[in-house]
Enzyme design. Structure first.
Site, short mmCIF file in Angstrom:
data_model
loop_
_atom_site.label_atom_id
_atom_site.label_comp_id
_atom_site.label_asym_id
_atom_site.label_seq_id
_atom_site.Cartn_x
_atom_site.Cartn_y
_atom_site.Cartn_z
CG ASN A 98 32.04 48.04 27.69
OD1 ASN A 98 30.83 48.03 27.45
ND2 ASN A 98 32.95 47.69 26.79
CD GLU A 134 39.06 48.20 26.68
OE1 GLU A 134 38.66 48.13 27.84
OE2 GLU A 134 38.38 47.85 25.70
CG HIS A 136 35.09 47.80 23.10
ND1 HIS A 136 35.24 46.47 22.75
CD2 HIS A 136 35.42 47.90 24.40
CE1 HIS A 136 35.62 45.80 23.82
NE2 HIS A 136 35.74 46.64 24.84
CD GLU A 168 33.97 43.16 23.27
OE1 GLU A 168 32.94 43.79 23.58
OE2 GLU A 168 34.73 42.65 24.13
N GLY A 207 38.52 39.97 28.29
CA GLY A 207 37.65 38.82 28.55
C GLY A 207 38.40 37.49 28.59
CE LYS A 265 33.44 44.11 27.23
NZ LYS A 265 34.55 43.25 26.87
CB SER A 296 41.51 40.50 32.39
OG SER A 296 41.00 39.74 31.31
#
Ligand code: 13P
Length: 256
Positions: A13, A170, A98, A100, A176, A15, A216
């Site tokens: 991904n 996730e 996701h 985010e 991250g 991003k 991660s």
């Protein structure tokens, strides 16, 4: 059905990273490193790189995915991209929900559900993301949160269609941050997701769904995570932007 008959999928991904020249360089570097992969390899890129990525991966074993899709077929939705627009350029996968998107762009389980159904209707393979916040884990409601996401995100999706989906677990606190869930923590939730799918769709469908871990994941910890019975792949952020690291994760998944 056991892990070894499910398709292992490693997806990057990207991003909001990589201009077109940078994307070309990364794909060029990735392709030879993963040419012998024993798993499916996917790069999910920003919209502006999709056409380039599709063109550059033709004839290779690398598939291309988008990072989001709108649920309507067309219309007055400024800034959005439809599922048909993605399939038209040769995209095969799409990340949906996701954290985010949920956190910064108001994505809800209802819109995740709509996007998932629109993607399936267009023949795209959705990678549907679920996962709890740190606060929710600390309050001991991880299963409640993830169970609710599975129920709502796949509402009205048939057993036949759910088998075409990938689910990415996730944990938001691991994204991250460099804080990976331990292999046991990740396996516990991935096994729970499969049991929830079995409740909703029966055991055969549940056993057929590829469940990834994301958060991660890197060249150093991938093998331990991917060795777990219910972890069939990974959705990789930061490490997918470095060809050797991404390839190392692909190698770990290929060993299964
Ligand atoms: P990192 O691998 O950078 O933690 O990101 C994970 C992720 O969000 C993949 O979708």
């Amino acid at each position: 059905m056991k892990k070894n008959v499910r398709k292992a999928i490693i997806a990057g991904n990207w991003k909001m990273n990589k201009t077109r020249p940078e994307a070309k360089e990364l794909i060029e570097a990735i392709k030879p490193l993963v040419a012998d992969a024993g798993c499916e390899v996917v790069v999910c890129t920003p919209y502006t790189n999709l056409e380039t990525a599709v063109e550059m991966t033709k004839g290779s074993n690398v598939r291309v995915g988008a990072e989001n899709v709108h649920f309507e077929k067309s219309g007055a939705f400024t800034g959005e991209i439809s599922a048909d627009m993605l399939t038209e350029v040769g995209v095969q996968y799409v990340i949906i929900g996701h954290s985010e998107r949920r956190q910064y762009f108001g994505e809800t389980d209802e819109t995740v559900n709509k996007r998932t159904k629109a993607a399936l209707a267009a023949g795209l393979k959705p990678i549907v993301c679920v996962g709890e916040l740190l606060w929710e884990r600390e309050c001991n409601i991880t299963e409640e949160v993830v169970g609710r996401q599975i129920k709502l995100d796949f509402y009205d999706v048939s057993a036949e269609d759910v088998k075409k989906c990938v689910i990415a677990y996730e944990p938001v606190w691991a994204i991250g941050t460099g804080k990976t869930a331990t292999a046991d923590q990740a396996e516990e939730v991935c096994a729970f997701i499969r049991s929830k799918l079995a409740d909703l769709y029966g055991d055969a469908a549940a056993q057929a769904v590829t469940i990834q871990y994301g958060g991660s994941m890197n060249a150093g910890n991938a093998a331990e995570l991917l060795a777990k019975e219910n972890i069939d792949g990974g959705l990789i952020g930061g490490a997918s932007l470095k060809a050797p690291d991404f390839a190392e994760i692909v190698r770990a998944a290929s060993k299964g």
